[in-house]
Design a protein around this motif. Structure first.
Motif, PDB file in Angstrom:
ATOM      1  N   GLY A   1       0.796  -1.241   0.177  1.00 11.91           N
ATOM      2  CA  GLY A   1       0.033  -0.110   0.169  1.00 11.91           C
ATOM      3  C   GLY A   1       0.864   1.179   0.043  1.00 11.91           C
ATOM      4  N   PHE A   2       1.890   1.334   0.848  1.00  9.87           N
ATOM      5  CA  PHE A   2       2.823   2.317   1.033  1.00  9.87           C
ATOM      6  C   PHE A   2       3.501   2.709  -0.373  1.00  9.87           C
ATOM      7  N   CYS A   3       4.255   1.597  -0.797  1.00  7.69           N
ATOM      8  CA  CYS A   3       4.982   1.879  -1.898  1.00  7.69           C
ATOM      9  C   CYS A   3       4.299   1.980  -3.235  1.00  7.69           C
ATOM     10  N   SER A   4       2.876   1.833  -3.139  1.00  6.30           N
ATOM     11  CA  SER A   4       2.213   2.046  -4.427  1.00  6.30           C
ATOM     12  C   SER A   4       1.825   3.530  -4.531  1.00  6.30           C
ATOM     13  N   THR A   5       2.043   4.210  -3.420  1.00  6.38           N
ATOM     14  CA  THR A   5       1.345   5.687  -3.611  1.00  6.38           C
ATOM     15  C   THR A   5       2.283   6.342  -4.709  1.00  6.38           C
ATOM     16  N   SER A   6       1.575   7.373  -5.185  1.00  6.71           N
ATOM     17  CA  SER A   6       2.482   8.106  -6.270  1.00  6.71           C
ATOM     18  C   SER A   6       3.609   8.749  -5.740  1.00  6.71           C
ATOM     19  N   PHE A   7       3.654   9.218  -4.561  1.00  9.74           N
ATOM     20  CA  PHE A   7       4.864   9.666  -3.833  1.00  9.74           C
ATOM     21  C   PHE A   7       5.894   8.786  -4.005  1.00  9.74           C
ATOM     22  N   VAL A   8       5.678   7.325  -3.689  1.00 14.53           N
ATOM     23  CA  VAL A   8       7.004   6.419  -3.447  1.00 14.53           C
ATOM     24  C   VAL A   8       7.343   6.116  -4.986  1.00 14.53           C
ATOM     25  N   ARG A   9       6.095   5.863  -5.907  1.00  6.17           N
ATOM     26  CA  ARG A   9       6.444   5.516  -6.976  1.00  6.17           C
ATOM     27  C   ARG A   9       7.192   6.296  -8.219  1.00  6.17           C
TER      28      ARG A   9
ATOM     29  N   PHE B   1       8.943   0.621  -5.836  1.00  5.64           N
ATOM     30  CA  PHE B   1       7.501   0.025  -5.944  1.00  5.64           C
ATOM     31  C   PHE B   1       7.395  -1.334  -6.550  1.00  5.64           C
ATOM     32  N   LEU B   2       8.379  -1.509  -7.626  1.00  7.94           N
ATOM     33  CA  LEU B   2       8.436  -2.866  -8.283  1.00  7.94           C
ATOM     34  C   LEU B   2       8.757  -3.921  -7.479  1.00  7.94           C
ATOM     35  N   ALA B   3       9.992  -3.813  -6.776  1.00  5.54           N
ATOM     36  CA  ALA B   3      10.411  -4.767  -5.895  1.00  5.54           C
ATOM     37  C   ALA B   3       9.283  -5.234  -4.754  1.00  5.54           C
ATOM     38  N   THR B   4       8.695  -4.216  -4.314  1.00  9.94           N
ATOM     39  CA  THR B   4       7.846  -4.566  -2.903  1.00  9.94           C
ATOM     40  C   THR B   4       6.615  -5.278  -3.519  1.00  9.94           C
TER      41      THR B   4
ATOM     42  N   ILE C   1       6.799  -7.314  -6.344  1.00  9.23           N
ATOM     43  CA  ILE C   1       6.913  -8.651  -6.708  1.00  9.23           C
ATOM     44  C   ILE C   1       7.029  -9.545  -5.364  1.00  9.23           C
ATOM     45  N   VAL C   2       7.804  -8.996  -4.494  1.00  5.37           N
ATOM     46  CA  VAL C   2       7.982  -9.770  -3.111  1.00  5.37           C
ATOM     47  C   VAL C   2       6.796  -9.916  -2.279  1.00  5.37           C
ATOM     48  N   GLY C   3       6.197  -8.532  -2.275  1.00  6.51           N
ATOM     49  CA  GLY C   3       4.894  -8.540  -1.398  1.00  6.51           C
ATOM     50  C   GLY C   3       3.764  -9.346  -1.813  1.00  6.51           C
ATOM     51  N   LEU C   4       3.418  -9.474  -3.055  1.00  6.89           N
ATOM     52  CA  LEU C   4       2.325 -10.463  -3.378  1.00  6.89           C
ATOM     53  C   LEU C   4       2.652 -11.846  -3.603  1.00  6.89           C
TER      54      LEU C   4
ATOM     55  N   SER D   1      16.838  -4.001 -16.817  1.00  5.01           N
ATOM     56  CA  SER D   1      15.505  -4.562 -15.916  1.00  5.01           C
ATOM     57  C   SER D   1      14.261  -3.658 -16.220  1.00  5.01           C
ATOM     58  N   GLU D   2      14.345  -2.670 -17.143  1.00  7.58           N
ATOM     59  CA  GLU D   2      12.865  -1.767 -17.169  1.00  7.58           C
ATOM     60  C   GLU D   2      12.448  -2.177 -18.382  1.00  7.58           C
ATOM     61  N   VAL D   3      11.001  -2.241 -18.157  1.00  2.64           N
ATOM     62  CA  VAL D   3       9.880  -2.495 -19.236  1.00  2.64           C
ATOM     63  C   VAL D   3       9.220  -1.250 -19.525  1.00  2.64           C
ATOM     64  N   HIS D   4       9.148  -0.603 -20.570  1.00  2.00           N
ATOM     65  CA  HIS D   4       8.246   0.693 -20.766  1.00  2.00           C
ATOM     66  C   HIS D   4       7.276   0.255 -22.079  1.00  2.00           C
ATOM     67  N   PRO D   5       6.148   0.601 -21.712  1.00  2.00           N
ATOM     68  CA  PRO D   5       5.136   0.711 -22.702  1.00  2.00           C
ATOM     69  C   PRO D   5       5.157   1.643 -24.045  1.00  2.00           C
ATOM     70  N   PHE D   6       4.963   1.372 -25.199  1.00  2.00           N
ATOM     71  CA  PHE D   6       4.732   2.087 -26.207  1.00  2.00           C
ATOM     72  C   PHE D   6       3.920   1.706 -27.363  1.00  2.00           C
ATOM     73  N   THR D   7       3.202   2.663 -27.594  1.00  2.00           N
ATOM     74  CA  THR D   7       2.144   2.467 -28.846  1.00  2.00           C
ATOM     75  C   THR D   7       2.882   2.096 -30.054  1.00  2.00           C
ATOM     76  N   ILE D   8       2.395   1.048 -30.806  1.00  2.00           N
ATOM     77  CA  ILE D   8       2.975   0.645 -32.094  1.00  2.00           C
ATOM     78  C   ILE D   8       2.543   1.797 -33.397  1.00  2.00           C
ATOM     79  N   ALA D   9       3.436   2.225 -33.840  1.00  2.00           N
ATOM     80  CA  ALA D   9       3.058   3.456 -34.614  1.00  2.00           C
ATOM     81  C   ALA D   9       2.676   3.297 -36.196  1.00  2.00           C
ATOM     82  N   ASN D  10       2.731   1.834 -36.588  1.00  2.00           N
ATOM     83  CA  ASN D  10       2.298   1.642 -38.052  1.00  2.00           C
ATOM     84  C   ASN D  10       1.357   0.321 -38.273  1.00  2.00           C
ATOM     85  N   ALA D  11       1.090   0.249 -39.474  1.00  2.00           N
ATOM     86  CA  ALA D  11       0.171  -0.884 -39.663  1.00  2.00           C
ATOM     87  C   ALA D  11       1.072  -2.186 -39.906  1.00  2.00           C
ATOM     88  N   THR D  12       0.201  -3.100 -39.924  1.00  2.00           N
ATOM     89  CA  THR D  12       1.167  -4.599 -40.231  1.00  2.00           C
ATOM     90  C   THR D  12       1.686  -4.767 -41.453  1.00  2.00           C
TER      91      THR D  12
END
Ligand SMILES: Cc1cc2nc3c(=O)[nH]c(=O)nc-3n(C[C@H](O)[C@H](O)[C@H](O)COP(=O)(O)OP(=O)(O)OC[C@H]3O[C@@H](n4cnc5c(N)ncnc54)[C@H](O)[C@@H]3O)c2cc1C
Length: 595
Positions: A260-268, A275-278, A280-283, A367-378
């Motif tokens: 709960g604490f590490c999910s606050t926008s303050f910590v994140r 945020f990520l480590a707590t 993975i371990v916490g859940l 170790s970081e994964v970031h989301p990006f929208t695909i910018a073209n058609a198939t």
């Protein structure tokens, strides 16, 4: 079965019933999507096929600001004299010989509207209700989301307080928490069973995950404090704290409080890694602790483990390791990531999660994964294209890395090759089939153009299978120079569309010193200062769509900052009901880059 079991059991059935209602309401869209063969092959897994002819001309990363013009066509905008910030200033509209019923931009005469049947009053009522639900109230939440959160909270409060008092009966709170374990885990997964049922991506259900998580944190503390109070009154507190099941309960509580604490926008925002480590371990620890604490939790834990495991298996199946080519697009502050070996399997508007496997990204960059929208058609030669805007540490490292590109003999940037891990595709427009609408308008800001590019290319490629007659892209950028790298691609989109009329309106907000005297843009593209007048632009799209004799609705997609999404939502909500009805409805979809 006791009252506690009974109540939480019925609460879970009720929540599941509500999800089912949303799923049933979504069935027509599911049918529309999967009745097309592309519905089965696209949107699930990235792969490679023999490419068609590319729709993206090779990107010019550092092009000049003016472009050649075909002098036989009346398609230019002289910005020096074009200070009028209105639709009439947008002079470069394309004309397609195939679209004989289309509104002629050079003809002042109004074309007759296609005959429309007026729907029953209930139709107006439904549209008004939908507009009200989309209205933003607090912290960018819509009324619909707030109502959903209130409903969920009420159910939890009802089962928590019905014939119970947390101080005299702390047992109840424990039952309520246990009953929510499957929901909080399901809502946290990327391959989200609830999202699949209701036809929305995991990122759009995250607000519910946060809500259920917070309710559980409160419940866990109430449960613990209630027992401490009760045992203290009974004088057995030390004896009870020495019990194994109580100790496991405390472990579970610590997990919850940490999560709960590490999910606050303050910590994140300060330490995402914490945020990520707590998380993975916490859940993971929580699931064990809950079973040892109270065996009645086991069925709920099993359900959560099933959701979690399925998600990870599907994530592994959806993950590809490939070589990507990075190129810096300096004017946009964007890194263009091309993955030639992946050119199929996504739908317009979907995103992937990108991991760059290179030491150049820093010690922990891999170790970081970031989301990006695909910018073209198939099915294009260049494969999957992502445009990653330099905003923070990771995207800046990516941009810096792209700037170390090698150059080919002609002096053109050849790009830098790097190994990437791509997971997806995810999200997007759900089961909505954009090509079934008569008109579309994409309102995008900055790097949100990726959404419009992929969607419009998809629509144009669909050719005759596409019902869309009018396509407008409204792109807001800060600096007009940002248009340069994409102008060739946008012009190509405008030119290649044979069944739909495409217009691109670019608006820039930053004052500039450059003189634009004589600057010429390809036909179909306009560049104007200031912010877009969205109400006017939407009005024009709807009117043109009806003039084209179509009334299967208009799709409005927005992608970019939350403020742009809010503005567009309010314009769509306030849009004239009669016009909305006459065109067959206006559907709103948003992709925001907020977290
Ligand atoms: C669905 C979706 C689609 C998007 N599509 C695009 C797009 O097409 N183009 C584009 O330019 N941007 C897009 N974005 C935004 C893009 O993902 C962010 O700009 C990018 O993640 C910023 O990362 P940063 O570290 O450089 O920035 P920062 O400002 O440092 O971080 C931004 C956010 O990244 C997250 N983050 C930080 N560290 C980590 C970590 N170790 N692991 C995982 N996440 C971390 C945090 O939530 C943080 O708030 C999209 C975002 C979403 C949610």
């Amino acid at each position: 079965m006791g009252l506690d079991d009974d109540l939480v059991y019925h609460a879970d059935i009720l929540i599941f019933g509500i999800i089912l209602i949303f799923a049933l309401a979504n069935l027509p869209k599911v049918y529309a999507r999967f009745s097309r063969s592309s519905g089965w092959s696209e949107g699930h897994r990235l792969h490679s096929v023999v490419p068609r002819r590319s729709m993206n001309p090779a990107i010019n990363c550092n092009p000049p600001i003016s472009y050649p013009i075909d002098s036989t066509k009346p398609s230019f905008v002289d910005l020096e004299s074009s200070t009028d910030h209105s639709l009439t200033a947008c002079v470069s509209l394309p004309y397609h010989p195939g679209n004989t019923r289309m509104n002629d931009p050079y003809n002042e005469k109004e074309l007759p509207l296609a005959p429309q049947r007026l729907p029953p009053p209930s139709y107006y009522l439904l549209h008004s209700a939908a507009s009200v639900l989309r209205y933003r109230v607090h912290d960018n939440y819509s009324i619909g989301q707030v109502l959903l959160m209130m409903l969920y909270t009420s159910i939890i409060f009802y089962v928590s307080f019905y014939k119970s008092n947390p101080f005299t009966d702390p047992h109840r709170a424990g039952f309520v928490i246990a009953s929510q374990i499957p929901f909080v885990y399901a809502l946290a997964t990327k391959n989200n069973i609830i999202g699949i049922m209701v036809g929305v991506g995991y990122e759009k259900l995250n607000f519910l995950h946060r809500l259920v998580g917070r309710l559980m944190v409160i419940g866990a503390n109430v449960h613990f404090l209630g027992y401490v109070y009760k045992w203290s009154l009974d004088g057995v507190i030390y004896k009870m704290l020495a019990e194994d099941f109580v100790r496991w309960g405390i472990v579970a509580l610590v997990c919850f409080d940490l999560l709960g604490f590490c999910s606050t926008s303050f910590v994140r925002s300060r330490s995402y890694n914490l945020f990520l480590a707590t998380h993975i371990v916490g859940l993971n620890v929580f699931l064990f602790a809950a079973c040892y604490h109270e065996p009645a939790c086991i069925p709920y834990v099993i359900a959560a483990v099933v959701f979690y495991s399925i998600d990870h298996v599907v994530r592994a199946v959806k993950t590809r390791i490939a070589t990507a080519r990075l190129r810096p697009v300096t004017e946009l502050g964007i890194t263009r990531v091309e993955v030639p070996s992946l050119n199929a399997g996504w739908r317009a508007g979907q995103h992937v999660r990108l991991r760059v496997l290179s030491s150049s990204m820093g010690w922990w960059g891999w170790s970081e994964v970031h989301p990006f929208t695909i910018a073209n058609a198939t099915q294009t030669q260049e494969g999957m294209v992502l445009m990653c805007k330099k905003t923070g540490r990771w995207t800046s490292s990516l941009f810096d890395m792209a700037q170390t590109s090698s150059y080919c003999e002609s002096g053109k940037e050849a790009g830098r090759d790097v190994t990437v891990m791509v997971e997806g595709p995810y999200g997007g427009v759900g089961h909505t089939v954009m090509s079934s609408y008569s008109g579309t308008m994409f309102v995008v800001g900055g790097s949100g153009i990726t959404f419009a590019l992929s969607a419009v290319q998809d629509l144009i490629r669909a050719g005759e299978d596409n019902d869309v007659k009018i396509i407008d892209i409204v792109w807001s950028i800060q600096d007009p120079g940002s248009l340069s790298p994409l102008v060739t691609q946008l012009a190509s989109i405008v030119e290649r569309s044979t069944t739909a009329r495409v217009r691109v309106h670019v608006f820039y907000t930053r004052a500039i010193s450059t003189t634009f005297n004589g600057m010429i843009l390809p036909r179909g593209i306009t560049l104007l200062p200031g912010r877009p007048k969205l109400a006017k632009l939407l009005d024009a799209v709807v009117t043109d769509t009806m003039s084209a004799g179509s009334a299967n609705g208009v799709f409005v997609g927005v992608c970019g900052p939350v403020s742009l999404a809010n503005l567009t939502a309010s314009v769509v909500n306030g849009f004239d009901t009669r016009m909305r009805t006459a065109v067959g409805g206006v559907t709103f979809h948003e992709e925001t880059f907020g977290w």
